[in-house]
Design a protein around this motif. Structure first.
Motif, PDB file in Angstrom:
ATOM      1  N   GLY A   1       0.844  -1.115  -0.097  1.00  0.00           N
ATOM      2  CA  GLY A   1      -0.011   0.006   0.242  1.00  0.00           C
ATOM      3  C   GLY A   1       0.892   1.204  -0.119  1.00  0.00           C
ATOM      4  N   THR A   2       0.470   2.197  -0.859  1.00  0.00           N
ATOM      5  CA  THR A   2       1.206   3.532  -0.945  1.00  0.00           C
ATOM      6  C   THR A   2       0.258   4.470  -0.537  1.00  0.00           C
ATOM      7  OG1 THR A   2       0.438   3.567  -3.384  1.00  0.00           O
ATOM      8  CG2 THR A   2       2.796   2.535  -2.650  1.00  0.00           C
ATOM      9  N   GLY A   3      -0.552   4.427   0.435  1.00  0.00           N
ATOM     10  CA  GLY A   3      -1.245   5.801   1.001  1.00  0.00           C
ATOM     11  C   GLY A   3      -0.261   6.559   2.041  1.00  0.00           C
TER      12      GLY A   3
ATOM     13  N   PRO B   1      13.123  -1.198   2.914  1.00  0.00           N
ATOM     14  CA  PRO B   1      11.801  -1.930   2.442  1.00  0.00           C
ATOM     15  C   PRO B   1      11.211  -2.118   0.912  1.00  0.00           C
ATOM     16  CG  PRO B   1      11.297   0.421   3.153  1.00  0.00           C
ATOM     17  CD  PRO B   1      13.097   0.454   3.351  1.00  0.00           C
ATOM     18  N   LEU B   2      10.770  -2.738   0.773  1.00  0.00           N
ATOM     19  CA  LEU B   2       9.982  -3.104  -0.714  1.00  0.00           C
ATOM     20  C   LEU B   2       8.454  -2.700  -0.514  1.00  0.00           C
ATOM     21  CD1 LEU B   2       9.786  -4.035  -3.665  1.00  0.00           C
ATOM     22  CD2 LEU B   2       9.273  -6.161  -2.502  1.00  0.00           C
ATOM     23  N   VAL B   3       7.937  -1.827  -1.390  1.00  0.00           N
ATOM     24  CA  VAL B   3       6.730  -1.199  -1.144  1.00  0.00           C
ATOM     25  C   VAL B   3       5.849  -1.686  -2.648  1.00  0.00           C
ATOM     26  CG1 VAL B   3       5.162   0.902  -1.362  1.00  0.00           C
ATOM     27  CG2 VAL B   3       7.084   0.802   0.042  1.00  0.00           C
TER      28      VAL B   3
ATOM     29  N   GLU C   1      -3.961   1.852  -7.558  1.00  0.00           N
ATOM     30  CA  GLU C   1      -4.095   3.348  -7.512  1.00  0.00           C
ATOM     31  C   GLU C   1      -3.147   3.684  -6.434  1.00  0.00           C
ATOM     32  OE1 GLU C   1      -8.057   3.796  -5.703  1.00  0.00           O
ATOM     33  OE2 GLU C   1      -9.066   3.357  -7.634  1.00  0.00           O
ATOM     34  N   PRO C   2      -1.856   3.899  -6.949  1.00  0.00           N
ATOM     35  CA  PRO C   2      -0.637   4.325  -6.173  1.00  0.00           C
ATOM     36  C   PRO C   2      -1.059   5.866  -5.372  1.00  0.00           C
ATOM     37  CG  PRO C   2       0.020   3.714  -8.157  1.00  0.00           C
ATOM     38  CD  PRO C   2      -1.530   3.528  -8.232  1.00  0.00           C
ATOM     39  N   GLY C   3      -0.776   5.662  -4.163  1.00  0.00           N
ATOM     40  CA  GLY C   3      -0.973   7.116  -3.406  1.00  0.00           C
ATOM     41  C   GLY C   3      -2.313   6.996  -2.793  1.00  0.00           C
ATOM     42  N   GLY C   4      -3.125   6.012  -2.983  1.00  0.00           N
ATOM     43  CA  GLY C   4      -4.582   5.738  -2.146  1.00  0.00           C
ATOM     44  C   GLY C   4      -5.411   6.923  -2.476  1.00  0.00           C
ATOM     45  N   GLN C   5      -6.420   7.216  -1.744  1.00  0.00           N
ATOM     46  CA  GLN C   5      -7.466   7.970  -1.734  1.00  0.00           C
ATOM     47  C   GLN C   5      -6.985   9.481  -1.925  1.00  0.00           C
ATOM     48  OE1 GLN C   5     -11.086   7.143   0.688  1.00  0.00           O
ATOM     49  NE2 GLN C   5      -9.643   5.939   1.678  1.00  0.00           N
ATOM     50  N   LEU C   6      -5.954   9.766  -1.325  1.00  0.00           N
ATOM     51  CA  LEU C   6      -5.712  11.390  -1.706  1.00  0.00           C
ATOM     52  C   LEU C   6      -5.202  11.568  -3.010  1.00  0.00           C
ATOM     53  CD1 LEU C   6      -3.495  12.507   1.517  1.00  0.00           C
ATOM     54  CD2 LEU C   6      -5.791  12.875   0.924  1.00  0.00           C
ATOM     55  N   THR C   7      -4.922  10.643  -3.884  1.00  0.00           N
ATOM     56  CA  THR C   7      -4.776  11.111  -5.265  1.00  0.00           C
ATOM     57  C   THR C   7      -5.924  11.483  -5.952  1.00  0.00           C
ATOM     58  OG1 THR C   7      -4.885   8.602  -5.740  1.00  0.00           O
ATOM     59  CG2 THR C   7      -2.816   9.567  -5.312  1.00  0.00           C
ATOM     60  N   THR C   8      -7.132  10.917  -5.266  1.00  0.00           N
ATOM     61  CA  THR C   8      -8.391  11.423  -5.946  1.00  0.00           C
ATOM     62  C   THR C   8      -9.005  12.673  -5.380  1.00  0.00           C
ATOM     63  OG1 THR C   8      -9.815  10.111  -4.425  1.00  0.00           O
ATOM     64  CG2 THR C   8      -8.898   9.179  -6.543  1.00  0.00           C
ATOM     65  N   THR C   9      -8.105  13.295  -4.573  1.00  0.00           N
ATOM     66  CA  THR C   9      -8.594  14.634  -3.572  1.00  0.00           C
ATOM     67  C   THR C   9      -7.970  15.819  -4.403  1.00  0.00           C
ATOM     68  OG1 THR C   9      -8.888  13.395  -1.694  1.00  0.00           O
ATOM     69  CG2 THR C   9      -8.740  15.581  -1.632  1.00  0.00           C
TER      70      THR C   9
ATOM     71  N   ARG D   1      14.080   8.423  -1.518  1.00  0.00           N
ATOM     72  CA  ARG D   1      15.568   9.077  -1.169  1.00  0.00           C
ATOM     73  C   ARG D   1      16.167   8.237  -0.216  1.00  0.00           C
ATOM     74  NH1 ARG D   1      15.587  14.228   2.788  1.00  0.00           N
ATOM     75  NH2 ARG D   1      18.151  14.523   3.043  1.00  0.00           N
ATOM     76  N   PHE D   2      15.553   7.599   0.628  1.00  0.00           N
ATOM     77  CA  PHE D   2      16.235   6.925   1.770  1.00  0.00           C
ATOM     78  C   PHE D   2      16.313   5.458   1.457  1.00  0.00           C
ATOM     79  CE2 PHE D   2      14.292  10.430   4.310  1.00  0.00           C
ATOM     80  CZ  PHE D   2      15.412  11.357   4.633  1.00  0.00           C
ATOM     81  N   GLY D   3      16.030   5.212   0.099  1.00  0.00           N
ATOM     82  CA  GLY D   3      16.333   3.580  -0.303  1.00  0.00           C
ATOM     83  C   GLY D   3      15.061   2.910  -0.331  1.00  0.00           C
ATOM     84  N   THR D   4      13.866   3.116  -0.180  1.00  0.00           N
ATOM     85  CA  THR D   4      12.774   2.555  -0.477  1.00  0.00           C
ATOM     86  C   THR D   4      12.644   2.068  -2.048  1.00  0.00           C
ATOM     87  OG1 THR D   4      11.467   3.506   1.225  1.00  0.00           O
ATOM     88  CG2 THR D   4      10.281   2.216  -0.383  1.00  0.00           C
ATOM     89  N   THR D   5      12.468   0.767  -2.342  1.00  0.00           N
ATOM     90  CA  THR D   5      12.200   0.221  -3.816  1.00  0.00           C
ATOM     91  C   THR D   5      10.572   0.155  -4.026  1.00  0.00           C
ATOM     92  OG1 THR D   5      12.597  -1.929  -3.081  1.00  0.00           O
ATOM     93  CG2 THR D   5      14.469  -0.838  -3.939  1.00  0.00           C
ATOM     94  N   PHE D   6      10.293   0.361  -5.060  1.00  0.00           N
ATOM     95  CA  PHE D   6       8.895   0.295  -5.152  1.00  0.00           C
ATOM     96  C   PHE D   6       8.569  -0.740  -6.387  1.00  0.00           C
ATOM     97  CE2 PHE D   6       9.001   4.420  -3.414  1.00  0.00           C
ATOM     98  CZ  PHE D   6       7.912   4.324  -2.630  1.00  0.00           C
ATOM     99  N   LYS D   7       7.306  -1.536  -6.168  1.00  0.00           N
ATOM    100  CA  LYS D   7       7.096  -2.447  -7.169  1.00  0.00           C
ATOM    101  C   LYS D   7       5.668  -2.395  -7.441  1.00  0.00           C
ATOM    102  CE  LYS D   7       7.137  -7.526  -7.959  1.00  0.00           C
ATOM    103  NZ  LYS D   7       7.731  -7.287  -9.419  1.00  0.00           N
TER     104      LYS D   7
END
Length: 314
Positions: free
Chosen positions: A8-10, A27-29, A34-42, A70-76
């Protein structure tokens, strides 16, 4: 094998990722559809601390993502179909891929239940909302509708009278489902009007935005338009936990149960944060706060449960 995987990416998931990455947990995210969660529709977010002039929802989430990276998180990118939490390392199934992880943070959020009528989805953030606390401020001295008949609808309607000139509650039955005390509180409010026995049919719009709600009168069968500047849907939320069925303890509504005061779930090494475990507040800032909690709980768990220790015990 991943040390920590965040689903999840909220605000909750990205805050957890920021804290975990700064602790060198790498961490792997997993990003959903819908990356970003509900705020991306706000549209504009004015109640997130640190932005006195407000900030657009998608911009806020993009900034949080960049900070995590920036701190080393990777996204998939991908959709988590199911998980296997029966033993460690845990297994997360993303599409046809299987990911093993020492610890897991679940921040998949919850979706507001919508009416499923024409004009509704395209008006979200432009006159239609599912959060009075988030958006009520923008409707000062406006005429509003609240759709629903439960406690949430009564609470939303009462809250909105702080801003609106008039609030009309629309419910498909002639009796409300809300508790007696909530009903009485709403009925005693002079700003609250009632449109019972009416089924929402369509959100009516013009080039300026929402104009009202077309409803069908259950008693007469006739359709009418209830004019309004904004429509608030208050028929409940559904947590995104279908993929967890049989794996974690959920409450009667499907929210992940956590140990009070923590983000610890019924499975050691699995943590839940944000709206997926919060049926009460459902705010970006509370979600972010619980994301921080999840990261700290996760770090402490991994410090006391090194991979070598538990792999030898299996």
């Amino acid at each position: 094998m991943e040390k920590v995987t965040v689903i999840g990416t909220g605000p909750a998931g990205l805050t957890a990722a920021i804290y975990l990455a700064r602790s060198n947990m790498k961490p792997l995210v997993i990003e959903g559809l819908e990356p970003g969660g509900q705020l991306t529709t706000t549209t504009e977010v004015e109640n997130f601390p640190g932005f006195p002039e407000g900030i657009m929802g998608p911009e806020l989430m993009n900034n949080m993502r960049k900070q995590a990276e920036r701190f080393g998180t990777t996204f998939k990118a991908g959709w988590v179909k199911k998980v296997d939490l029966s033993r460690r390392p845990f297994k997360v199934f993303v599409g046809d891929e299987e990911i093993e992880t020492e610890a897991l943070v679940i921040s998949t959020g919850a979706k507001a239940r919508l009416l499923g009528i024409p004009g509704e989805k395209e008006s979200i953030g432009m006159g239609v909302s599912a959060c009075a606390t988030c958006d009520g401020f923008f409707f000062r001295d406006k005429k509003l509708l609240v759709v629903g008949g439960g406690d949430s609808a009564m609470e939303e309607a009462t809250f909105l009278t702080r801003f609106a000139s008039e609030v009309t509650v629309v419910h498909r039955r002639d009796e409300l489902r809300a508790s007696k005390i909530m009903q009485e509180r709403a009925r005693q409010n002079e700003k609250i009007k009632w449109a019972l026995n009416r089924i929402p049919v369509e959100v009516v719009r013009n080039e300026m935005g929402v104009k009202g709600l077309k409803v069908k009168n259950n008693e007469t069968g006739q359709e009418e338009i209830l004019e309004a500047d904004g429509i608030f849907i208050a028929i409940g939320h559904k947590p995104n936990t279908d993929f967890l069925e049989g794996q974690l303890k959920l409450d009667g509504l499907g929210y992940v149960e956590v140990e009070p005061g923590t983000t610890k779930t019924s499975v050691p090494g699995v943590f839940a944060c944000g709206d997926v475990q919060d049926p009460v507040y459902r705010q970006a800032i509370t979600a972010a706060g619980s994301g921080c909690m999840a990261a700290l709980d996760c770090e402490r768990f991994l410090e006391g449960n090194a991979a070598d220790d538990w792999s030898k015990s299996l």
